[in-house]
Design a protein around this motif. Structure first.
Motif, mmCIF file in Angstrom:
data_model
loop_
_atom_site.group_PDB
_atom_site.id
_atom_site.type_symbol
_atom_site.label_atom_id
_atom_site.label_comp_id
_atom_site.label_asym_id
_atom_site.label_seq_id
_atom_site.Cartn_x
_atom_site.Cartn_y
_atom_site.Cartn_z
ATOM 1 N N SER A 96 0.817 -1.206 0.000
ATOM 2 C CA SER A 96 0.000 0.000 0.000
ATOM 3 C C SER A 96 0.854 1.261 0.000
ATOM 4 C CB SER A 96 -0.920 0.025 1.227
ATOM 5 O OG SER A 96 -0.164 0.258 2.402
ATOM 6 N N SER A 97 0.238 2.375 -0.405
ATOM 7 C CA SER A 97 0.939 3.653 -0.371
ATOM 8 C C SER A 97 1.238 4.067 1.069
ATOM 9 C CB SER A 97 0.121 4.740 -1.078
ATOM 10 O OG SER A 97 -1.143 4.900 -0.462
ATOM 11 N N ASN A 98 0.365 3.689 2.021
ATOM 12 C CA ASN A 98 0.638 4.001 3.424
ATOM 13 C C ASN A 98 1.888 3.289 3.922
ATOM 14 O OD1 ASN A 98 -1.365 5.822 3.902
ATOM 15 N ND2 ASN A 98 -2.637 4.489 5.155
ATOM 16 N N ALA A 99 2.056 2.033 3.536
ATOM 17 C CA ALA A 99 3.253 1.300 3.949
ATOM 18 C C ALA A 99 4.505 1.957 3.379
ATOM 19 C CB ALA A 99 3.161 -0.152 3.495
ATOM 20 N N ILE A 100 4.425 2.383 2.127
ATOM 21 C CA ILE A 100 5.580 3.012 1.496
ATOM 22 C C ILE A 100 5.845 4.385 2.110
ATOM 23 C CG2 ILE A 100 6.471 3.908 -0.698
ATOM 24 C CD1 ILE A 100 4.884 1.624 -2.067
ATOM 25 N N ALA A 101 4.771 5.114 2.442
ATOM 26 C CA ALA A 101 4.937 6.421 3.073
ATOM 27 C C ALA A 101 5.615 6.300 4.432
ATOM 28 C CB ALA A 101 3.579 7.112 3.212
ATOM 29 N N ILE A 102 5.133 5.378 5.258
ATOM 30 C CA ILE A 102 5.709 5.253 6.592
ATOM 31 C C ILE A 102 7.140 4.719 6.516
ATOM 32 C CG2 ILE A 102 4.864 2.914 7.127
ATOM 33 C CD1 ILE A 102 4.309 3.840 9.951
ATOM 34 N N GLY A 103 7.408 3.858 5.525
ATOM 35 C CA GLY A 103 8.781 3.416 5.321
ATOM 36 C C GLY A 103 9.693 4.573 4.960
ATOM 37 N N GLY A 104 9.198 5.467 4.109
ATOM 38 C CA GLY A 104 9.985 6.637 3.732
ATOM 39 C C GLY A 104 10.241 7.570 4.894
ATOM 40 N N TRP A 105 9.216 7.770 5.726
ATOM 41 C CA TRP A 105 9.407 8.610 6.906
ATOM 42 C C TRP A 105 10.448 8.019 7.848
ATOM 43 C CZ3 TRP A 105 3.514 8.894 6.837
ATOM 44 C CH2 TRP A 105 3.093 10.097 6.256
ATOM 45 N N SER A 106 10.392 6.704 8.044
ATOM 46 C CA SER A 106 11.322 6.063 8.970
ATOM 47 C C SER A 106 12.759 6.156 8.473
ATOM 48 C CB SER A 106 10.924 4.594 9.177
ATOM 49 O OG SER A 106 11.778 3.967 10.104
ATOM 50 N N VAL A 107 12.959 5.904 7.192
ATOM 51 C CA VAL A 107 14.315 5.988 6.639
ATOM 52 C C VAL A 107 14.822 7.421 6.709
ATOM 53 C CG1 VAL A 107 15.678 5.750 4.521
ATOM 54 C CG2 VAL A 107 14.064 3.963 5.181
ATOM 55 N N SER A 108 13.944 8.387 6.466
ATOM 56 C CA SER A 108 14.336 9.784 6.586
ATOM 57 C C SER A 108 14.763 10.103 8.010
ATOM 58 C CB SER A 108 13.172 10.692 6.164
ATOM 59 O OG SER A 108 13.504 12.049 6.290
ATOM 60 N N SER A 109 14.031 9.555 8.994
ATOM 61 C CA SER A 109 14.402 9.759 10.392
ATOM 62 C C SER A 109 15.752 9.135 10.699
ATOM 63 C CB SER A 109 13.330 9.146 11.308
ATOM 64 O OG SER A 109 12.081 9.761 11.115
ATOM 65 N N ALA A 110 16.000 7.958 10.147
ATOM 66 C CA ALA A 110 17.279 7.284 10.384
ATOM 67 C C ALA A 110 18.426 8.106 9.833
ATOM 68 C CB ALA A 110 17.271 5.900 9.736
ATOM 69 N N GLY A 111 18.225 8.735 8.678
ATOM 70 C CA GLY A 111 19.269 9.580 8.105
ATOM 71 C C GLY A 111 19.604 10.756 8.992
ATOM 72 N N ARG A 112 18.575 11.315 9.656
ATOM 73 C CA ARG A 112 18.818 12.433 10.565
ATOM 74 C C ARG A 112 19.504 11.968 11.834
ATOM 75 N NH1 ARG A 112 13.606 13.797 8.746
ATOM 76 N NH2 ARG A 112 12.644 12.947 10.624
ATOM 77 N N ASP A 113 19.260 10.702 12.230
ATOM 78 C CA ASP A 113 19.911 10.178 13.430
ATOM 79 C C ASP A 113 21.419 10.110 13.261
ATOM 80 O OD1 ASP A 113 17.433 9.898 14.506
ATOM 81 O OD2 ASP A 113 17.290 7.730 14.157
ATOM 82 N N GLY A 114 21.870 9.811 12.038
ATOM 83 C CA GLY A 114 23.288 9.788 11.739
ATOM 84 C C GLY A 114 24.020 8.550 12.209
ATOM 85 N N ALA A 115 23.320 7.527 12.671
ATOM 86 C CA ALA A 115 23.982 6.302 13.124
ATOM 87 C C ALA A 115 24.203 5.365 11.945
ATOM 88 C CB ALA A 115 23.119 5.609 14.181
#
Length: 363
Positions: A96-115
């Protein structure tokens, strides 16, 4: 200056899911995938099994189902916790588009975490693979027009997928209603991109091609579920995503806002089908007339008839609700969305006179 940039690697072929997923896992040296899918929108157990079988044998796989309905901050945080706990080096959002959206948000958050997440590549965020089903991909365009509502999900926060796998066999057997909704969403994206005055010749060509594929295959694929028709409609969906380099149009923004008011229990395609003729009528100018005439020829609309009326007739017999009220929307919902639109765009471009008749009118 106009910046034209298409970033994702795209696989597109019948039954390509397993081979493409395996090759991309190996290419990017990923071994710890986290699979995100929405309950009830995963294409069925068979498709989920196909996805899992595509991972290399040494993969340590974790599954993360998300609930149906609106995505909220708690859902995103739960996915972030699961991603960190699994030490995922790739997030694979499926269905679903919701699954892809939330996946994108999570990966974006991980990039900001910098780990560092992938010990093989020393990449600071997991890779992000998207495997869409019948639904269109969410909007990834960084300049997406959003309404003035702080609770509304912000498309600019999505991470662009590193890899997108389009496999038309994942959509065979979908219901006429979901097929119609997805095809209309793709068509609206392409139409809005094509008539936009933003300068992007490649996107214009991509958008027009998507309109042609939808016009030629929408009704026939609903009537007769063929792989050829599914392939053409999925190609139109890809076109709609790529054409959004010209930004996101008014219809998509309004549809998202109205669906948000209904807690995302109604789909964008059903709303967009009703909005398209009304908004095109409102937007018609001397500048758009040449593009409108080109679209009329695609849909075989008589010269004496305007594009909005012709599209209204083209979409009339689709197995979708006939009015906004049938979708559960009210006058209050429309007024709230119009106020947000006027605040966001700084203009009264969309008025009650444009949208209120859609509460009870038929396409």
């Amino acid at each position: 200056m106009t910046l034209i940039n298409y970033l994702s690697r795209v696989h597109f072929a019948d039954s390509v899911l397993e081979d493409a997923l395996h090759s991309e896992m190996e290419r990017n040296q990923c071994t710890r995938p986290l699979v995100v899918f929405q309950n009830g929108y995963d294409g069925g157990t068979d498709f989920l099994d196909r996805l899992i079988s595509g991972f290399p044998y040494r993969s340590e796989i974790a599954l993360h189902p998300i609930p149906t309905g609106r995505i909220d901050e708690a859902d995103i945080q739960a996915l972030n916790v699961a991603r960190a706990s699994h030490k995922a080096d790739v997030v694979v959002a499926f269905g679903s588009s919701n699954a892809i959206a939330i996946g994108g948000w999570s990966v974006s958050s991980a990039g900001r975490d910098g780990a560092a997440q992938n010990i093989n590549t020393r990449r600071c965020a997991p890779y992000f693979f998207a495997v869409p089903g019948i639904e269109n991909l969410p909007t990834f365009h960084a300049n997406a027009q959003i309404l003035a509502d702080e609770t509304f999900p912000k498309p600019a926060a999505f991470a662009q997928p590193d890899v997108i796998i389009f496999d038309p066999t994942l959509t065979v057997g979908e219901t006429p209603q979901r097929t119609a909704s997805a095809a209309v969403t793709a068509m609206v994206r392409c139409v809005e991109a094509y008539v936009s005055d933003a300068f992007n010749p490649p996107a214009d060509g991509i958008a027009l091609d998507g309109v042609i594929r939808t016009a030629q295959n929408l009704h026939s694929t609903i009537a007769t579920d063929t792989l050829d028709g599914r392939r053409e409609l999925m190609a139109a969906s890809l076109n709609g995503m790529l054409a959004q380099q010209k930004s996101v149009g008014i219809i998509q923004s309004l549809a998202s806002a109205l669906a948000h008011d209904a807690h995302d229990q109604i789909d964008h395609g059903a709303i967009s089908r009703l909005l398209l003729p009304a908004v095109l009528e409102f937007q018609a100018t001397d500048r758009t007339n040449a593009r409108y005439d080109q679209l009329k020829s695609v849909f075989n609309i008589p010269l004496r008839m305007g594009l909005p009326e012709g599209l209204k007739q083209f979409l009339a017999d689709l197995p979708l609700p006939q009015s906004l009220s049938e979708l559960g929307l009210t006058q209050s919902d429309i007024r709230r969305t119009i106020r947000s639109a006027q605040m966001s765009w700084g203009t009264s471009a969309i008025t009650e006179e444009t949208l209120m008749p859609l509460l009870v009118s038929t396409p």
